[in-house]
Write an enzyme that holds these catalytic residues in place. Structure first.
Site, mmCIF file in Angstrom:
data_model
loop_
_atom_site.group_PDB
_atom_site.id
_atom_site.type_symbol
_atom_site.label_atom_id
_atom_site.label_comp_id
_atom_site.label_asym_id
_atom_site.label_seq_id
_atom_site.Cartn_x
_atom_site.Cartn_y
_atom_site.Cartn_z
ATOM 1 N N ASP A 63 -6.305 55.669 33.652
ATOM 2 C CA ASP A 63 -5.989 54.741 32.552
ATOM 3 C C ASP A 63 -7.121 53.746 32.294
ATOM 4 O OD1 ASP A 63 -3.495 56.001 32.723
ATOM 5 O OD2 ASP A 63 -2.650 54.418 33.954
ATOM 6 N N GLU A 239 1.501 56.353 23.238
ATOM 7 C CA GLU A 239 1.327 55.242 24.189
ATOM 8 C C GLU A 239 -0.144 54.855 24.279
ATOM 9 O OE1 GLU A 239 2.923 56.783 27.832
ATOM 10 O OE2 GLU A 239 1.553 58.478 27.877
#
Length: 575
Positions: A63, A239
């Protein structure tokens, strides 16, 4: 004179406590550590002078988010229940990176002590605001009731402020500052109650942000993406949103498809940061989902990206992806990759991001590859050694659910671990110093000087995916004898009580320090030991499967961690 005698007596008593009368350590003492990576892909693809390897961060660094101030680049990654939270890196050129430790390093402010390994904190964003010369790190913290938080600093080299709790739900927030200094927060959220159309249906929201008071402005929230690029096709898990501005237009880049095999990156455009946002006709702009399962040097699951303007005035994107082993298992976890991005047209596209990813890239013009040298993070095949005599422990060593400093002590003798009364299977801080697995083919070796007092005492090494998926390899005691044991801990198929299995045990002589080794060749793991300083290794338990160290078997979002472990709550009993 008397004070000096008392001091000498105290030092002698302390030495006896730690080492015992025969020179053996009651407190586990680890020395001569070596991690060595030996992946085939790097041997078959040697670098030319103008090339570097991607991933740029090997092992569980997922991430990624990135920002720039002048010639300085800062990048953050998820850390889940690892401690400190949110690792942060610095670079001048996007190739050579320095590890700065963690943003959330104060356990009184961020404490994942009772969190499953895939909880904690994840999906950070980092943004430099030139209007007030401040860096912002925004993230979702699933511990201590924090929720979404923001942390600030004027200089990431000098540490960060305290977390500021933000009043909104959802996950994956990032912050954007417009040319006029106005702030906006975008994040993933569930649809409004009663409006969820299918499993995986999510929305992207935007809030106006009060820069002066560090809070989202109540009532300014708005859904700017519903479902994804085309809700009629039921896209899942939109997302990880990021906002950008280029040539007067606003761009919203998001991950879509879930963080597994259908993962991708998509882009939208608008005339306003509050929408409406129109998806690019060329979506996705990055994915690996269309290619054969058994391709060579496979990279998969690409997505969750962020963009930055590089030193050569060209855009680059950092993103997560995985490098499965020969059984398509993901033991190294989600890693941080980089690609150049072509933004010469209306929408950005990751260069070669829609074909099978290659391990090498051309460096930005004028950059020299110094990875693994001069304090820069290594990549490719490398060896990392540590004798633990330095006062400052390398940041690659981390704790789980708590700070490493609470149980370790370094000295000229090596690393002492003060055992907690906590087993590796408990959802609590454990006295384990962890290092991320960074290769599919590796060895992890250390020498241990230790004399356990009872069967409850054990010290050694672990290979761990989570509290219910791990191997423990260490020295313990039974009656008057000492043993080395290999224990496998695994969840049953539908979770429940962890199943512990003694794979093997053998009686050993601990008059000399014992060298312990974890060795892997893809999915095949071996646990070896020696009493003659890393030569003449003996195997215990044969070859075992690394399946439980993979996310596709064990679940969750982390990669395998390799640890130096000590406990006074051992339950691995030799036979």
């Amino acid at each position: 004179m008397k004070k000096r005698q008392n001091l000498l007596l105290f030092m002698m008593m302390t030495m006896l406590f730690y080492t015992g009368v025969n020179g053996q350590n009651k407190t586990p003492l680890f020395t001569n550590f070596e991690y060595k990576g030996d992946d085939k892909v790097y041997k078959e693809n040697p670098l030319n002078s103008d090339e570097f390897y991607t991933p740029i961060l090997q092992g569980c660094y997922p991430d990624p988010a990135i920002t720039r101030k002048g010639d300085d680049y800062y990048m953050v990654c998820s850390s889940f229940a690892m401690f400190p939270g949110v690792p942060v890196f610095h670079s001048k050129d996007l190739v050579n990176w320095t590890d700065l430790g963690g943003v959330l390093n104060d356990v009184s402010k961020f404490n994942p002590h009772d969190t499953g390994i895939s909880g904690g904190v994840y999906a950070p964003g980092i943004t430099y605001n030139p209007h007030n010369d401040t860096f912002y790190m925004i993230v979702t913290a699933f511990s201590g009731g924090l929720g979404n938080i923001i942390v600030k600093t004027k200089d990431p080299m000098k540490g960060w402020g305290d977390p500021i709790k933000l009043d909104f739900g959802g996950i994956d927030p990032s912050i954007f500052f417009d040319d006029n200094g106005k702030g906006y927060v975008v994040h993933n959220d569930a649809p409004a109650q009663g409006k969820e159309l299918y499993n995986g249906h999510r929305v992207i929201k935007v809030w106006e942000y009060d820069v002066e008071n560090d809070k989202v402005i109540p009532g300014t929230d708005k859904v700017i993406v519903d479902g994804g690029t085309d809700i009629t096709k039921k896209p899942i898990w939109i997302e990880a949103p990021h906002l950008y501005k280029k040539d007067g237009s606003y761009y919203l880049m998001c991950a879509q498809g879930g963080t597994g095999g259908w993962h991708s990156e998509v882009i939208f455009k608008s005339d306003s940061p509050k929408g409406p946002f129109i998806p690019a006709p060329s979506n996705p702009i990055l994915t690996q989902r269309y290619f054969g399962r058994d391709r060579d040097n496979k990279v998969d699951w690409a997505g969750h990206a962020d963009l930055v303007l590089g030193p050569d005035n060209k855009y680059y994107g950092v993103f997560l992806a995985v490098r499965p082993n020969e059984e398509n298992r993901v033991n190294t976890g989600r890693e941080t990759f980089i690609l150049p991005v072509d933004w010469s047209g209306e929408f950005p596209v990751f260069e070669n991001g829609l074909v099978p990813l290659e391990p090498k890239l051309k460096m930005p013009k004028g950059v020299e590859n110094n990875t693994g040298k001069n304090g820069f993070f290594p990549n490719g095949n490398f060896t990392f050694t540590d004798d633990f005599t330095s006062e400052k422990l390398d940041y690659r060593w981390i704790g789980l659910r708590g700070p490493r400093e609470s149980f370790i002590k370094t000295s000229k003798k090596g690393l002492q671990i003060n055992p907690f009364d906590t087993n590796i299977k408990e959802v609590k801080p454990t006295s384990t110093l962890f290092y991320r697995q960074q290769h599919n083919v590796f060895s992890f070796t250390t020498t241990l000087n230790y004399k356990p007092k009872s069967e409850k005492d054990l010290a050694g090494v672990v290979a761990l995916q989570n509290e219910g998926s791990n191997y423990v390899f260490g020295i313990t005691k039974k009656d008057k004898d000492y043993y080395i044991v290999l224990q496998k801990n695994s969840w049953p198929r539908r979770r429940g009580t962890i199943i512990s299995e003694l794979v093997a045990s053998t009686k050993i002589d601990i008059k000399k320090p014992i060298t312990l080794q974890i060795k892997a060749n893809g999915d095949k793991y071996e646990f070896n030991y020696s009493s003659s300083k890393e030569t003449d290794f003996k195997n215990l338990g044969g070859t075992v499967s690394g399946d439980i160290l993979s996310t596709d078997v064990a679940g969750g979002f982390t990669g395998a961690l390799l640890g130096l472990y000590a406990t006074s709550a051992n339950d691995a009993q030799p036979k």
